[in-house]
Design an enzyme around this catalytic site. Sequence first.
Site, PDB file in Angstrom:
ATOM      1  N   CYS A  81      -5.310 -23.108 -60.223  1.00 21.55           N
ATOM      2  CA  CYS A  81      -4.547 -22.269 -59.302  1.00 21.55           C
ATOM      3  C   CYS A  81      -3.401 -21.574 -60.029  1.00 21.55           C
ATOM      4  O   CYS A  81      -2.625 -22.232 -60.732  1.00 21.55           O
ATOM      5  CB  CYS A  81      -3.992 -23.115 -58.156  1.00 21.55           C
ATOM      6  SG  CYS A  81      -3.020 -22.173 -56.967  1.00 21.55           S
ATOM      7  N   ASN A 299     -12.621 -41.515 -34.516  1.00 23.10           N
ATOM      8  CA  ASN A 299     -13.306 -41.244 -35.779  1.00 23.10           C
ATOM      9  C   ASN A 299     -14.120 -42.442 -36.256  1.00 23.10           C
ATOM     10  O   ASN A 299     -15.249 -42.295 -36.740  1.00 23.10           O
ATOM     11  CB  ASN A 299     -12.278 -40.847 -36.840  1.00 23.10           C
ATOM     12  CG  ASN A 299     -12.894 -40.387 -38.143  1.00 23.10           C
ATOM     13  OD1 ASN A 299     -13.740 -39.504 -38.156  1.00 23.10           O
ATOM     14  ND2 ASN A 299     -12.467 -40.973 -39.243  1.00 23.10           N
ATOM     15  N   GLU A 315      -4.640 -46.786 -29.147  1.00 22.91           N
ATOM     16  CA  GLU A 315      -3.967 -45.641 -29.766  1.00 22.91           C
ATOM     17  C   GLU A 315      -2.675 -45.334 -29.018  1.00 22.91           C
ATOM     18  O   GLU A 315      -2.613 -45.456 -27.799  1.00 22.91           O
ATOM     19  CB  GLU A 315      -4.904 -44.422 -29.751  1.00 22.91           C
ATOM     20  CG  GLU A 315      -4.277 -43.090 -30.090  1.00 22.91           C
ATOM     21  CD  GLU A 315      -3.644 -43.056 -31.467  1.00 22.91           C
ATOM     22  OE1 GLU A 315      -2.518 -42.538 -31.571  1.00 22.91           O
ATOM     23  OE2 GLU A 315      -4.256 -43.566 -32.434  1.00 22.91           O
ATOM     24  N   CYS A 389      -2.948 -45.104 -45.681  1.00 18.24           N
ATOM     25  CA  CYS A 389      -2.479 -43.891 -46.359  1.00 18.24           C
ATOM     26  C   CYS A 389      -1.174 -44.150 -47.109  1.00 18.24           C
ATOM     27  O   CYS A 389      -0.545 -43.214 -47.599  1.00 18.24           O
ATOM     28  CB  CYS A 389      -2.306 -42.743 -45.366  1.00 18.24           C
ATOM     29  SG  CYS A 389      -1.129 -43.071 -44.043  1.00 18.24           S
TER      30      CYS A 389
END
Length: 431
Positions: A81, A299, A315, A389
């Site tokens: 890039c 998901n 959730e 994450c």
Amino acid sequence: MAQFYSAKRRVTTRQIITVEATDLDPFGQGVARHNGKALFIPGLLPNERAEVTLTEDKSKYSRGQVKRRLNDSPERVAPRCPHFGVCGGCQQQHASVALQQSSKSTALARLMKHEVNEIISGEPWGYRRRARLSLSYEPKTQKLAMGFRKAASSDIVDVKQCPVLVPHLEALLPHLRNCLSDLQGARALGHVELVLADNGPLMVLRHTAPLSAPDREKLERFSHSHELTLFLAPQSEILERVSGDDPWYLSDGLRLTFSPRDFIQVNDGVNQQMVAKAIEWLDVQPDDRVLDLFCGMGNFTLPLAQRAASVVGVEGVNALVEKGQQNAHHNALDNVTFFHENLEEDVTQQPWAQHGFDKVLLDPARAGAPGVMQHIIKLAPKRVVYVSCNPATLARDSEALLSAGYQIQRLAMLDMFPHTGHLESMVLFQL
């Protein structure tokens, strides 16, 4: 005695030293040692020596800038890039994919005190199916800047291309720039979001003042000519669909409809592998009762429901719970129950917590899941899959399971965001 002038600052000559980097940190910085401390050097790779100017010297670490690189690592590659090094989106394009993955795996293994058993990865370029581009009209030049923020800055890098975007979205960039620049209300544009759903691209345009009728017509014509779904966002909480159909993507062969505001994984290829790996690791049987915590819009929940006797999804975002229920109905899955609950509160009194479960999956945000670990232990599932994450909170939460007698059976590094410092992972715990 009173002093009526500024004291002169002590000027110290910036020291130049020669060092060799031994590691690569998540931000693309080489890590060397100097005076017994870690020295972070942007742009330097492991096994590269350089003359370095010390720019910051703290008690526990130092920072430096390369003055002259003395050799090149065989893992050094040319960034693809032209904006790399200025744009804050990518940090590691100068390193080979193999080095990126090995560095992340080493960091994960160090935190988890367990070897990484596998790396789950996909295409290193053209993988990103979602992006938000900032917009800013420059009165002096009368031009609209469109791009990403500089690292540690609010300034916009006016991007002409982005090779980590899926090709369909990258190809839209010049056409989108022309369309938005021609709008009468270009000064009142905040940002634009692009998403590639499996049924085509969508665009969300945030504007801070009402759009004129001619501007709306231009945008609608643009959406038709490029076959994309157009949403307008006059306020952050308002979303108006102007054209197109509800977006959806496939997960394990199931069609999951979503809103542009809903969270979906950015990397579709790695997401598909991640879902398949979770199903494999949990070893879901037809009589299993499975719990999916921080389930989003399903998901993992819905693919699990195709194999288990029953699945409960929990959730904290109500819109995602409603979307999960809709997707279960549309996919004719009647063995799924969703609960809207805050998993950061006392979960023991929540209705889902009164059920028993054989297997548990959790996929929390960066803060991890400290509030549910003790209840998972109380449920005593045979297998637990933790998708993370944030390796730091994963390591912290893992201690509770390990102390309760669980053992790590498998540890995988998920290369969800190649060329960036993001490190995602998944772990299988078993009693």
